[in-house]
Design an enzyme around this catalytic site. Structure first.
Site, short mmCIF file in Angstrom:
data_model
loop_
_atom_site.label_atom_id
_atom_site.label_comp_id
_atom_site.label_asym_id
_atom_site.label_seq_id
_atom_site.Cartn_x
_atom_site.Cartn_y
_atom_site.Cartn_z
N CYS A 1 0.84 -1.21 0.00
CA CYS A 1 0.00 0.00 0.00
C CYS A 1 0.87 1.26 0.00
O CYS A 1 1.54 1.53 -0.99
CB CYS A 1 -0.99 -0.04 1.15
SG CYS A 1 -2.37 1.12 0.94
N GLU B 1 -1.44 -8.98 3.71
CA GLU B 1 -1.30 -9.43 5.10
C GLU B 1 -2.66 -9.70 5.76
O GLU B 1 -2.73 -10.39 6.78
CB GLU B 1 -0.49 -8.42 5.91
CG GLU B 1 -1.23 -7.18 6.37
CD GLU B 1 -1.44 -6.13 5.28
OE1 GLU B 1 -2.05 -5.08 5.59
OE2 GLU B 1 -0.99 -6.36 4.13
N HIS C 1 -3.64 -5.21 0.35
CA HIS C 1 -3.15 -5.62 1.67
C HIS C 1 -3.16 -7.15 1.80
O HIS C 1 -4.07 -7.72 2.41
CB HIS C 1 -4.01 -4.99 2.77
CG HIS C 1 -3.69 -3.56 3.03
ND1 HIS C 1 -2.76 -3.14 3.95
CD2 HIS C 1 -4.16 -2.43 2.44
CE1 HIS C 1 -2.67 -1.83 3.94
NE2 HIS C 1 -3.52 -1.37 3.02
#
Length: 253
Positions: free
Chosen positions: A116, A219, A217
């Site tokens: 990001c 994660e 994202h």
């Protein structure tokens, strides 16, 4: 990662909540979770330390992760020759930290992953530019959905490292950004776009260099193998970097 393989140290930059006084350092916990689950040891570095300190740390770690997240400030547009828009939120100390870390990581040849804002500052540090504000369109890149939710498509280039890791050229990803890459840095190539053409992923132009930036994202999506493998490959590449460095040191000694 097996116990007999070097557990790499990975520098992770922490942001801070702005504006406000006193500010609070922040790092989304899922970055720590996915790195440790993949066999790495995160080493957090913070804005406000000087360039010499950044270099000292980077010369002792095996990789660099540049995170993003809710409330992350924008890279200062001066780094790509523009004036900031009135709504642009800037943290000069964080810019300085991450640009110094990127510079040293690239010089040393270590793996770098940007997520990001991390993807954006990676591109800026290497000589690229950004779209400061995405205009409303067919795809909402700031949809207000939980990060566990898939917001739009990611279309990957055939033969890219990301397509190989994902096992597919079309994925669904989350989204939380109002800026994006405009001009890719000379050292980076675009390998992924949303269905509206917005850049969502870049990689090193050198096939032997592990440098990846993603605008989404992953994660928050590690329950999907395609996204989990990105971190696993990153950590394995950091471990290989560490092993190669140790071997070079043993030979020179």
């Amino acid at each position: 990662m097996s116990d007999n393989v070097h557990r790499p140290l990975i520098a992770v930059t922490a942001g801070r909540d702005l504006p406000g006084s006193p500010s609070v350092l922040r790092l989304a916990e899922n970055y720590v979770r996915v790195l440790t689950a993949s066999g790495a040891i995160p080493v957090v570095i913070v804005p406000g330390i000087d360039t010499a300190a950044v270099r000292y740390v980077m010369e002792r770690v095996d990789g660099l992760l540049l995170p993003g997240g809710i409330g992350a400030p924008d890279p200062h547009p001066r780094h790509y020759g523009e004036a900031p828009l009135p709504e642009t939120v800037i943290d000069k100390d964080l810019d300085a930290l991450e640009i110094a870390a990127i510079d040293r990581a690239v010089h040393l040849g270590m793996p770098v992953l940007g997520v990001c804002r991390g993807c954006q500052i990676l591109n800026v540090a290497l000589g690229g530019s950004l779209v400061q504000r995405l205009e409303p369109g067919d795809v909402s890149h700031l949809p207000g959905l939980p990060l566990e939710s898939e917001a739009h498509e990611l279309r990957l280039e055939e033969g890219s490292r990301l397509a190989g890791l994902s096992g597919a050229r079309l994925l669904r990803v989350n989204s939380l950004h109002h800026q994006a890459i405009a001009r890719p840095a000379p050292a980076l190539r675009v390998v992924g776009r949303a269905e509206d053409g917005v850049v969502e992923a870049v990689e090193s132009t050198a096939p032997d260099r592990w440098i990846i930036g993603v605008q989404y994202h992953p994660e928050e999506l590690t329950g999907r193998p395609a996204h989990r493998r990105l971190f696993e490959d990153f950590v394995m590449s950091c471990a290989q970097y560490a092993a190669d460095r140790d071997q070079e040191g043993a030979v020179s000694a």
